[in-house]
Design a protein around this motif. Structure first.
Motif, PDB file in Angstrom:
ATOM      1  N   ARG A  38      22.905  12.915  28.857  1.00 38.79           N
ATOM      2  CA  ARG A  38      21.352  12.627  28.297  1.00 38.79           C
ATOM      3  C   ARG A  38      20.931  11.165  28.456  1.00 38.79           C
ATOM      4  NH1 ARG A  38      22.281  13.512  21.754  1.00 38.79           N
ATOM      5  NH2 ARG A  38      22.871  11.226  21.296  1.00 38.79           N
ATOM      6  N   GLN A  39      19.671  11.159  28.518  1.00 34.47           N
ATOM      7  CA  GLN A  39      18.925   9.884  28.678  1.00 34.47           C
ATOM      8  C   GLN A  39      17.696  10.045  27.693  1.00 34.47           C
ATOM      9  OE1 GLN A  39      18.109   8.383  32.722  1.00 34.47           O
ATOM     10  NE2 GLN A  39      18.163   6.335  32.124  1.00 34.47           N
ATOM     11  N   ALA A  40      17.783   9.071  26.912  1.00 36.21           N
ATOM     12  CA  ALA A  40      16.547   8.850  26.100  1.00 36.21           C
ATOM     13  C   ALA A  40      15.626   7.559  26.492  1.00 36.21           C
ATOM     14  CB  ALA A  40      17.059   8.387  24.503  1.00 36.21           C
ATOM     15  N   PRO A  41      14.453   7.806  26.023  1.00 34.15           N
ATOM     16  CA  PRO A  41      13.515   6.616  26.683  1.00 34.15           C
ATOM     17  C   PRO A  41      14.062   5.114  26.452  1.00 34.15           C
ATOM     18  CG  PRO A  41      12.294   8.303  25.504  1.00 34.15           C
ATOM     19  CD  PRO A  41      13.586   8.578  25.196  1.00 34.15           C
ATOM     20  N   SER A  87      17.115  14.141  14.872  1.00 31.29           N
ATOM     21  CA  SER A  87      16.222  13.435  15.721  1.00 31.29           C
ATOM     22  C   SER A  87      16.903  12.517  16.876  1.00 31.29           C
ATOM     23  CB  SER A  87      15.310  12.717  14.815  1.00 31.29           C
ATOM     24  OG  SER A  87      16.004  11.800  14.212  1.00 31.29           O
ATOM     25  N   GLU A  88      17.874  12.070  16.651  1.00 28.74           N
ATOM     26  CA  GLU A  88      18.624  10.988  17.570  1.00 28.74           C
ATOM     27  C   GLU A  88      19.017  11.832  18.777  1.00 28.74           C
ATOM     28  OE1 GLU A  88      19.003  11.330  14.403  1.00 28.74           O
ATOM     29  OE2 GLU A  88      21.196  10.691  13.957  1.00 28.74           O
ATOM     30  N   ASP A  89      18.897  13.027  18.787  1.00 26.33           N
ATOM     31  CA  ASP A  89      19.346  13.771  19.876  1.00 26.33           C
ATOM     32  C   ASP A  89      18.319  14.130  20.900  1.00 26.33           C
ATOM     33  OD1 ASP A  89      21.260  15.955  17.692  1.00 26.33           O
ATOM     34  OD2 ASP A  89      22.144  14.358  19.222  1.00 26.33           O
ATOM     35  N   THR A  90      17.154  13.706  20.655  1.00 26.31           N
ATOM     36  CA  THR A  90      16.100  13.621  21.458  1.00 26.31           C
ATOM     37  C   THR A  90      16.334  12.813  22.735  1.00 26.31           C
ATOM     38  OG1 THR A  90      14.379  14.212  19.710  1.00 26.31           O
ATOM     39  CG2 THR A  90      13.547  13.346  21.718  1.00 26.31           C
ATOM     40  N   ALA A  91      16.116  13.440  23.975  1.00 24.20           N
ATOM     41  CA  ALA A  91      16.289  12.988  25.213  1.00 24.20           C
ATOM     42  C   ALA A  91      16.067  13.903  26.348  1.00 24.20           C
ATOM     43  CB  ALA A  91      17.770  12.493  25.303  1.00 24.20           C
ATOM     44  N   VAL A  92      16.065  13.638  27.516  1.00 20.10           N
ATOM     45  CA  VAL A  92      16.195  14.501  28.505  1.00 20.10           C
ATOM     46  C   VAL A  92      17.585  14.778  29.066  1.00 20.10           C
ATOM     47  CG1 VAL A  92      15.778  14.818  31.232  1.00 20.10           C
ATOM     48  CG2 VAL A  92      13.978  13.558  29.568  1.00 20.10           C
ATOM     49  N   TYR A  93      18.205  16.302  29.148  1.00 19.34           N
ATOM     50  CA  TYR A  93      19.405  16.312  29.326  1.00 19.34           C
ATOM     51  C   TYR A  93      19.704  16.770  30.771  1.00 19.34           C
ATOM     52  CZ  TYR A  93      20.661  16.102  24.212  1.00 19.34           C
ATOM     53  OH  TYR A  93      20.696  15.723  23.140  1.00 19.34           O
ATOM     54  N   ILE A 119      15.972  18.281  31.655  1.00 20.79           N
ATOM     55  CA  ILE A 119      15.299  19.163  30.942  1.00 20.79           C
ATOM     56  C   ILE A 119      14.884  18.289  29.502  1.00 20.79           C
ATOM     57  CG2 ILE A 119      17.028  20.595  29.755  1.00 20.79           C
ATOM     58  CD1 ILE A 119      15.069  22.805  30.488  1.00 20.79           C
ATOM     59  N   GLN A 120      13.787  18.479  29.162  1.00 17.73           N
ATOM     60  CA  GLN A 120      13.625  17.791  27.920  1.00 17.73           C
ATOM     61  C   GLN A 120      13.835  18.595  26.642  1.00 17.73           C
ATOM     62  OE1 GLN A 120      11.895  14.430  27.373  1.00 17.73           O
ATOM     63  NE2 GLN A 120      12.578  14.969  25.332  1.00 17.73           N
ATOM     64  N   VAL A 121      14.721  17.711  25.575  1.00 26.64           N
ATOM     65  CA  VAL A 121      15.183  18.354  24.314  1.00 26.64           C
ATOM     66  C   VAL A 121      14.291  17.361  23.224  1.00 26.64           C
ATOM     67  CG1 VAL A 121      17.087  18.837  22.685  1.00 26.64           C
ATOM     68  CG2 VAL A 121      17.022  19.391  24.955  1.00 26.64           C
ATOM     69  N   THR A 122      13.501  17.880  22.395  1.00 20.56           N
ATOM     70  CA  THR A 122      12.847  17.304  21.355  1.00 20.56           C
ATOM     71  C   THR A 122      12.883  17.736  20.150  1.00 20.56           C
ATOM     72  OG1 THR A 122      11.050  16.529  23.094  1.00 20.56           O
ATOM     73  CG2 THR A 122      10.585  16.385  20.722  1.00 20.56           C
ATOM     74  N   VAL A 123      13.847  16.994  19.235  1.00 23.19           N
ATOM     75  CA  VAL A 123      14.190  17.263  17.981  1.00 23.19           C
ATOM     76  C   VAL A 123      13.109  16.774  16.803  1.00 23.19           C
ATOM     77  CG1 VAL A 123      15.824  17.657  16.360  1.00 23.19           C
ATOM     78  CG2 VAL A 123      16.434  17.717  18.657  1.00 23.19           C
TER      79      VAL A 123
END
Length: 125
Positions: A38-41, A87-93, A119-123
């Motif tokens: 995964r990669q967060a901004p 919320s910290e799991d928010t990222a592109v997976y 694919i985007q995952v937003t929590v």
């Protein structure tokens, strides 16, 4: 040519669940080690989980029992079930695959030649 196509993801509230899917085509599925990153901004791509044909699995420390990686060779697919999302799991997976991954490198993005589209995952509440 090997291709990985991802599905799943989206918006979920904290504490919720999501299941990501990744289908491999163009290769013999059981020849490949498959992983999720995964990669967060503003951050580097990081390892999440990995599994191979022998069901040898490994997870990042931050998973803490919340995620499960699995694979179905009949569908040439790998999955990531994510529970108790934060919320910290928010990222592109991203799913990844390679046929020449050795044990000590399986957590490294550079070990994988083939990648899904992300694919985007937003929590968020």
């Amino acid at each position: 040519q090997v291709q990985l196509v991802q599905s799943g993801g989206g918006l979920v509230q904290p504490g919720g669940s999501l299941r990501l899917s990744c289908e491999l085509s163009g290769g013999t599925f059981n020849s490949y080690t498959t992983a999720w990153f995964r990669q967060a901004p503003g951050k580097e791509r990081e390892f999440v989980a990995v599994t191979n044909r022998y069901r040898r699995e490994a997870y990042a420390d931050f998973v803490q029992g919340r995620f499960t990686i699995s694979r179905d060779s009949t569908k040439s697919a790998v999955y990531l079930q994510m529970n108790s999302l934060k919320s910290e799991d928010t990222a592109v997976y991203y799913c990844a695959a390679d046929s020449n991954v050795i044990l000590y490198s399986r957590r490294m993005p550079a070990a994988y030649d083939y990648w899904g589209q992300g694919i985007q995952v937003t929590v968020s509440s």
